[in-house]
Design an enzyme around this catalytic site. Structure first.
Site, mmCIF file in Angstrom:
data_model
loop_
_atom_site.group_PDB
_atom_site.id
_atom_site.type_symbol
_atom_site.label_atom_id
_atom_site.label_comp_id
_atom_site.label_asym_id
_atom_site.label_seq_id
_atom_site.Cartn_x
_atom_site.Cartn_y
_atom_site.Cartn_z
ATOM 1 N N GLU A 121 8.789 123.229 19.996
ATOM 2 C CA GLU A 121 8.655 124.645 20.354
ATOM 3 C C GLU A 121 7.227 125.112 20.118
ATOM 4 O OE1 GLU A 121 10.845 126.017 22.561
ATOM 5 O OE2 GLU A 121 12.301 125.438 21.048
ATOM 6 N N THR A 148 4.743 123.948 21.387
ATOM 7 C CA THR A 148 3.828 122.805 21.475
ATOM 8 C C THR A 148 3.264 122.659 22.880
ATOM 9 O OG1 THR A 148 5.845 121.489 21.698
ATOM 10 C CG2 THR A 148 4.733 121.441 19.560
ATOM 11 N N ASP A 149 4.015 123.104 23.892
ATOM 12 C CA ASP A 149 3.511 122.936 25.256
ATOM 13 C C ASP A 149 2.262 123.758 25.504
ATOM 14 O OD1 ASP A 149 5.053 125.302 25.167
ATOM 15 O OD2 ASP A 149 5.517 125.197 27.305
ATOM 16 N N GLY A 178 17.331 136.505 28.913
ATOM 17 C CA GLY A 178 16.933 136.877 27.562
ATOM 18 C C GLY A 178 17.520 136.030 26.470
ATOM 19 N N ALA A 179 18.138 134.893 26.829
ATOM 20 C CA ALA A 179 18.812 134.054 25.839
ATOM 21 C C ALA A 179 17.972 132.856 25.409
ATOM 22 C CB ALA A 179 20.154 133.569 26.392
ATOM 23 N N SER A 183 14.046 132.880 33.704
ATOM 24 C CA SER A 183 12.925 133.191 34.592
ATOM 25 C C SER A 183 12.423 131.935 35.292
ATOM 26 C CB SER A 183 11.788 133.870 33.821
ATOM 27 O OG SER A 183 11.292 133.033 32.794
ATOM 28 N N GLU A 237 4.284 132.905 36.827
ATOM 29 C CA GLU A 237 4.644 133.607 35.590
ATOM 30 C C GLU A 237 3.408 133.974 34.780
ATOM 31 O OE1 GLU A 237 7.969 133.473 32.038
ATOM 32 O OE2 GLU A 237 8.188 132.285 33.856
ATOM 33 N N ASP A 240 9.058 124.974 30.738
ATOM 34 C CA ASP A 240 10.273 125.536 31.310
ATOM 35 C C ASP A 240 10.400 125.196 32.788
ATOM 36 O OD1 ASP A 240 10.665 126.582 28.819
ATOM 37 O OD2 ASP A 240 10.197 128.644 29.366
#
Length: 389
Positions: A33, A35-36, A121-122, A127, A159, A171
């Site tokens: 998390e 890290t990208d 939103g979870a 998106s 985005e 993502d």
């Protein structure tokens, strides 16, 4: 919900049949998390939950966007799309059209209808699913022939530059490129990918997703501030990105930052990113050795780092993790950008510490704390984006 339903809804909204339906999944990030955005390593997999885009090309420059969840259609001029000009949900598909045109692709307009079962939103990349499904639809309508990684990169640009969220590529790459039954080990620097078999059930395990139903908003500045902090730390350490700080040199890097006046929270950000990259490597080794259970404590360590060093958890996420571990789960952590959203839990499939008992314990803990009841479901790796009709 299905491709056929999306096609019927398109006809009802736009007054004619669609040319096709394309779908892209949400994703769960098993480990890795933040890290990208530091050129590091991540391990997402695609959920079975999809976003569908039914679409038809236009030649008059008009872009008509409709969502089953958002009411009346937005009608835009593709030749006048610009960052910051489209509000709300429509900015995501509009941004994809803008990014494709900016890259030199001849998008002359389209009618789109969107249906989705990816919870917004979870922390499950709703998106990105919308962006990738839109990109794939426009690619198909206009015969662009773009490879999936390139489509994902253009969706990310939408985005970043159009919507204004400085996300990394994970993502969109996950939504576009994951394969059924595998977790995707992605190097965010060069986008090299390795599909690693991941079948918890074959090992007597279940991976649960706990949607806390606390909606997170990554565009409110918290995400951007942490990304900017990581970039400042990399500059201070003289590296291209925090990915370039070796795990074995972490202590030395933290000492170097401590000697810089006004370093603030930079050492904590560095500690999280460097140790999280190392955890990705460790989980990779566990899965490749067939020892899925050994990944559990690494998930929990990742949550502690996100909570204490990166400060992106929240009381509901912490409670979900604590309750799951207290009920005997092998490991648990928040997934996604944080500030709400979801947690992932690795548990035995059956027995007194099995998935059902863990889910019940989490739900009971939320009720006891006066929180809205969470949505808990089992997740298995699914396929990435594709045309479905």
């Amino acid at each position: 919900m299905s491709a056929q339903r999306a096609a019927r809804a398109f006809h009802a909204v736009h007054g004619a049949p669609c040319a096709g339906v394309w779908a892209a999944p949400g994703r769960v990030n098993l480990i890795g998390e933040y890290t990208d955005v530091n050129d590091g390593f991540v391990m997402p997999f695609a959920l079975p939950h999809l976003t569908w885009v039914a679409a038809r090309a236009r030649t008059d420059g008009r872009l008509r966007l409709h969502s089953a969840a958002a009411g009346p259609a937005a009608e835009l001029d593709v030749g006048h799309l610009a960052p910051g000009t489209v509000p709300g949900w429509a900015a995501y598909p509009a941004g994809v059209a803008w990014a494709l045109r900016a890259a030199g692709h001849g998008i002359t307009g389209a009618d789109l209808h969107v249906e989705s079962e990816v919870p917004a939103g979870a922390g499950l990349s709703s998106s990105a699913a919308l962006e990738v499904a839109t990109a794939l639809a426009l690619d198909g309508l206009f015969g662009l022939g773009l490879a999936r990684p390139e489509l994902a990169r253009l969706a990310q640009r939408a985005e970043n530059a159009f919507v204004g969220v400085p996300c990394g590529a994970m993502d969109q790459i996950a939504s576009a490129c994951c394969t059924d039954g595998h977790v995707l080990r992605l190097d965010a620097r060069d986008l090299s990918r390795r599909q690693i078999p991941f079948d918890p059930q074959a090992h007597g395990l279940t991976l649960l997703v706990v949607d806390t139903r606390v909606a997170h908003e990554v565009g409110d500045g918290g995400y951007a501030r942490r990304r900017a902090g990581c970039e400042a730390a990399a500059r201070a350490l003289g590296v291209r990105a925090l990915r370039d700080v070796p795990y074995v040199q972490l202590s030395a890097a933290l000492e170097e930052l401590a000697g810089i006046g006004g370093a603030g929270d930079l050492p904590a950000l560095v500690r999280h990113v460097v140790t999280e990259n190392h955890r990705v490597e460790e989980v990779t080794a566990c899965l490749e050795a067939g020892d899925v259970r050994a990944a559990g404590p690494l998930l929990s360590a990742g949550h502690a780092s996100l909570r204490d060093d990166f400060a992106v958890s929240c009381p509901e996420l912490d409670l979900a993790v604590t309750a799951a571990l207290g009920a005997g789960a092998l490991g648990a952590r928040m997934t996604g950008a944080g500030f709400g959203g979801s947690a992932v839990v690795l548990a035995e499939r059956t027995g007194p510490a099995g998935a059902a008992a863990v889910a019940e314990a989490v739900t009971r803990a939320f009720a006891g704390a006066g929180h809205r009841g969470p949505r808990v479901f089992a997740a298995a790796p699914g396929a990435g984006a594709r045309r479905v009709a």
